[in-house]
Design an enzyme around this catalytic site. Structure first.
Site, PDB file in Angstrom:
ATOM      1  N   CYS A 110       0.971  -1.134   0.050  1.00 50.17           N
ATOM      2  CA  CYS A 110      -0.193   0.107   0.020  1.00 50.17           C
ATOM      3  C   CYS A 110       1.058   1.344  -0.007  1.00 50.17           C
ATOM      4  CB  CYS A 110      -0.815   0.035   1.137  1.00 50.17           C
ATOM      5  SG  CYS A 110      -1.929   1.263   1.302  1.00 50.17           S
ATOM      6  N   HIS A 153      -9.208  -3.890  -2.594  1.00 39.53           N
ATOM      7  CA  HIS A 153      -8.304  -3.002  -2.018  1.00 39.53           C
ATOM      8  C   HIS A 153      -8.605  -1.753  -1.801  1.00 39.53           C
ATOM      9  CE1 HIS A 153      -3.514  -2.229  -0.526  1.00 39.53           C
ATOM     10  NE2 HIS A 153      -4.210  -1.039  -1.224  1.00 39.53           N
ATOM     11  N   GLU A 154      -8.962  -0.997  -2.887  1.00 40.84           N
ATOM     12  CA  GLU A 154      -9.240   0.334  -2.987  1.00 40.84           C
ATOM     13  C   GLU A 154     -10.593   0.546  -2.382  1.00 40.84           C
ATOM     14  OE1 GLU A 154      -6.857   2.055  -3.734  1.00 40.84           O
ATOM     15  OE2 GLU A 154      -5.880   0.815  -4.839  1.00 40.84           O
TER      16      GLU A 154
END
Ligand code: SB7
Ligand code: NI
Length: 178
Positions: A110, A153-154
């Site tokens: 990230c 993930h977003e």
């Protein structure tokens, strides 16, 4: 232009907030920010620009990662068949997902996390996401494989969830009494 100095790092509370819906149609400012976010991801993948501005390569970025608690993210990356997925989305929402799970063997990273965190991040294998593009168009995307993982993930960033929250071994360690 967005650079690494604009990226909020772990520990900042904005990364743990549930981001607010964007009132549509998005304002000119919101569109400008989202297109800057998409440009940042493109820049981060351009070796010359990335080198010049010291950008860490990324495949996506969510608004909370630049300190803006609004439901929007940008993704610019290729799937297993070299098909480009390039989107700036307002109010992206997962409307369905498979029971089957999937993960990246190498784990995840990230832009807001400056350390290596190893571990398998379980994700849904297939998802359907609805959202509104930068151009104001409503889209419904059926995603699988790598792209589905990037979108999850977003989406998690918009709900204050970090990828390592989902690493099972990590969770077990936290739950275990000393
Ligand atoms: C590995 C990396 C990402 C998604 C899935 C697997 C995105 C990295 C960049 N970001 O921090 C975006 O939030
Ligand atoms: Ni991230």
């Amino acid at each position: 232009m967005i650079t690494m100095k604009d990226i909020v790092r772990e520990g900042h509370p904005v990364l743990r907030e549930v981001a607010k819906e964007v009132t549509l149609p998005a304002t000119a400012e919101e569109k400008e920010i989202l297109s800057e976010m998409l440009q940042f991801i493109k820049n981060s993948q351009d070796p010359e620009i990335a080198d010049k501005y010291n950008l860490r390569p990324g495949v996506g970025i969510a608004a909370p990662q630049i300190g803006i608690s609004k439901r929007m993210f940008a993704v610019h990356t290729y799937d297993e068949n070299d098909v480009l997925y390039s989107y700036g989305l307002f109010n992206p929402k997962m409307i369905s997902h498979s029971v089957e799970e999937n993960h990246l063997d190498g784990g995840e990273g990230c832009l807001s996390v400056d350390r290596e965190i190893t571990g398998i991040v379980p994700r849904h294998a297939r998802i359907t996401v609805k959202g509104t593009t930068l151009e104001g168009e409503e889209v419904k995307l059926k995603l699988k494989g790598y792209i589905a993982i990037v979108f999850q993930h977003e989406l998690d960033h918009l709900d204050g969830i970090m990828f390592y929250d989902r690493i099972e071994a990590f969770q077990d360690k936290l739950k275990k009494p000393l």
